[in-house]
Design an enzyme around this catalytic site. Structure first.
Site, mmCIF file in Angstrom:
data_model
loop_
_atom_site.group_PDB
_atom_site.id
_atom_site.type_symbol
_atom_site.label_atom_id
_atom_site.label_comp_id
_atom_site.label_asym_id
_atom_site.label_seq_id
_atom_site.Cartn_x
_atom_site.Cartn_y
_atom_site.Cartn_z
ATOM 1 N N ASP A 262 3.360 -5.239 -7.762
ATOM 2 C CA ASP A 262 3.102 -3.892 -7.272
ATOM 3 C C ASP A 262 1.707 -3.761 -6.678
ATOM 4 O O ASP A 262 0.843 -4.635 -6.844
ATOM 5 C CB ASP A 262 3.249 -2.882 -8.414
ATOM 6 N N LYS A 284 4.202 0.015 -4.331
ATOM 7 C CA LYS A 284 4.527 1.432 -4.193
ATOM 8 C C LYS A 284 3.271 2.232 -4.476
ATOM 9 O O LYS A 284 2.551 1.978 -5.435
ATOM 10 C CB LYS A 284 5.629 1.852 -5.178
ATOM 11 N N MET A 397 -0.408 9.896 -10.499
ATOM 12 C CA MET A 397 -0.173 10.136 -9.069
ATOM 13 C C MET A 397 -0.500 11.582 -8.689
ATOM 14 O O MET A 397 0.201 12.207 -7.893
ATOM 15 C CB MET A 397 1.278 9.799 -8.699
#
Length: 472
Positions: A262, A284, A397
């Site tokens: 990732d 991502k 996030m």
């Protein structure tokens, strides 16, 4: 991902019966010649005079001692050259002459005049471990070698010799590369190795019998289908600091044939994966996916069905906003063997490194982990569930959603004076911490511009940063 560099590329010269030139006749030349002699090289010495110990050791052997000053004709047909004279001008001339002929050369204790460097060596023949500081700190390299010496038992050499003796036998009995790999792993990690390490008079013969018995078992039980299933390890790489990896994670990283990693896997951690493994980026970022999740799931199944040891390396913990659960579901449905290795999630790493306890009897009696970005790539606006002042809330996030988050919280009834912190690059050397309140954190971030990846921590525990965050 950042690109790592090496000052030198570790290589091992095969010098059996090959000519090597040593220019110099003192104690330094003797030390280098000892290593070359062990490697089977045929040494030609060139020096006007020699130390008595060097003459005593090498004058009656296959090596040649020439009493002369250096001349470039002595470079003819040499595999490599070591210069250890006391004359800097001569050493420099040797280097330039070798460079012109593309001959590897080492001028002792002069790294700029070396195209190869003698490492500090741990010898467990046929296992050889070399430690080099690229000539910058040879004493440190020797100290590290001493540490490794205590960790690597001499019996590892015997175990490697045993493997070499039966390598062709195993290859014939187990033509499938996956079957051979599993056999050798069991031999090196099981009873065969334990018997060798006992170092008794009959240990090697007993280990040979055990190895052949193990081979017979693998030969009888190996699948005939060459596309036998492999295994997937879904591993949490933690917040980025390699020191925070678990031993199990590191072991699986060293075993993997292929690695899907990732965006949040730091370059130092990726470097710890098996060097010859195939590494594929499937990163991502918040609401921005380079490879769709269903495609990642399919890749894991596809490569496991090819018999590979697949590593799914994820930042933080696979089961905390890491989509590890979705991948595990897919593997289970496909009948693929898998295991999940937890990692230190970004919330706990950020809190610890910033000096912000997630719970504290005086400030917070519970903690809630919340994602600011939902599966549909929309913002999580369930603000009513985040109003308890006795609770710490960690937003994943949330950096790009900061203004919408703070506005939504105030509108839902959260006090504008509620403390909040932004921790960027948690656990890494470039970690940054910004504290404020729901009311002023947007303005502070507009000025500070902390980068992603970042974690937001909201609650009264943030007040402790001023005290606890000052301690490493």
């Amino acid at each position: 991902m950042g690109k790592t560099t090496m000052n030198t590329l570790p290589l091992f010269f095969k010098l059996e019966s090959r000519p090597v030139l040593v220019i110099g006749g003192g104690e330094v030349a003797l030390r280098k010649a000892d290593l070359l002699d062990k490697a089977g090289a045929i040494i030609t010495f060139v020096s006007p005079e020699y130390a008595p110990r060097l003459t005593a050791q090498f004058c009656q052997t296959r090596h040649t001692l020439i009493h002369d000053s250096y001349h470039q004709t002595y470079l003819d047909k040499q595999t490599l050259v070591i210069a250890c004279t006391d004359d800097e001008a001569v050493n420099a001339q040797i280097f330039h002459d070798c460079e012109a002929r593309f001959i590897p050369v080492n001028v002792v204790d002069n790294p700029p005049l070396c195209t190869f460097i003698f490492p500090a060596i741990v010898d467990r023949d046929p296992i050889t471990i070399a430690v080099s500081s690229a000539g910058k700190a040879p004493v440190l390299a020797r100290l590290l070698r001493a540490k490794i010496e205590t960790m690597i038992a001499p019996e590892y050499g015997k175990l490697a010799g045993l493997a070499g003796k039966f390598r062709d036998t195993v290859k014939t009995a187990l033509p499938n590369v996956t079957a051979r790999r599993k056999f050798w792993e069991q031999a090196f990690e099981g009873q065969v190795a334990e018997t060798v390490f006992q170092n008794q008079p009959n240990s090697l013969s007993k280990a040979e019998s055990q190895l052949l018995e193990l081979l017979k078992h693998h030969e009888q039980t190996q699948p005939t289908d060459k596309s036998q299933l492999g295994k997937v390890a879904i591993v949490g790489a933690g917040a980025g600091d390699p020191d925070l990896l678990s031993f199990k994670a590191l072991r699986l990283m060293q075993q993997a044939d292929i690695v899907f990693y990732d965006n949040l896997v730091s370059p130092p951690i990726l470097e710890l994966c098996r060097r010859d493994a195939t590494k594929i980026y499937v990163g991502k970022k918040a609401c921005n996916h380079a490879v769709a999740q269903h495609q990642i799931n399919a890749l894991l199944v596809e490569h496991a069905k090819l018999g590979k040891r697949v590593l799914r390396l994820k930042g933080g913990d696979p089961y905390v906003f890491g989509r590890g659960g979705e991948e595990a579901e897919t593997l289970a449905q496909a009948g693929i063997d898998f295991e999940v290795v937890p990692g230190i999630t970004a919330a706990t790493a950020a809190a610890s490194c910033a000096g912000i306890p997630l719970t504290h009897r005086d400030y917070a009696q519970s903690v809630k982990f919340v994602t600011a970005c939902l599966k549909t790539d929309t913002m999580n606006d369930n603000f009513e569930g985040l109003l308890d002042d006795s609770q710490t809330v960690v937003f994943y996030m949330g950096l790009k959603q900061l203004e919408r988050l703070t506005d939504g919280l105030v509108q839902a009834g959260k006090s504008p004076q509620t403390p909040i912190a932004i921790i960027a690059n948690a656990s890494l050397p470039n970690q940054q911490v910004l504290t404020g309140t729901i009311e002023d954190i947007v303005a502070k971030q507009a000025h500070a511009q902390l980068p992603a990846p970042a974690i937001l921590i909201m609650g009264n525990v943030v007040k402790l940063h001023q005290t606890l965050g000052q301690h490493p």
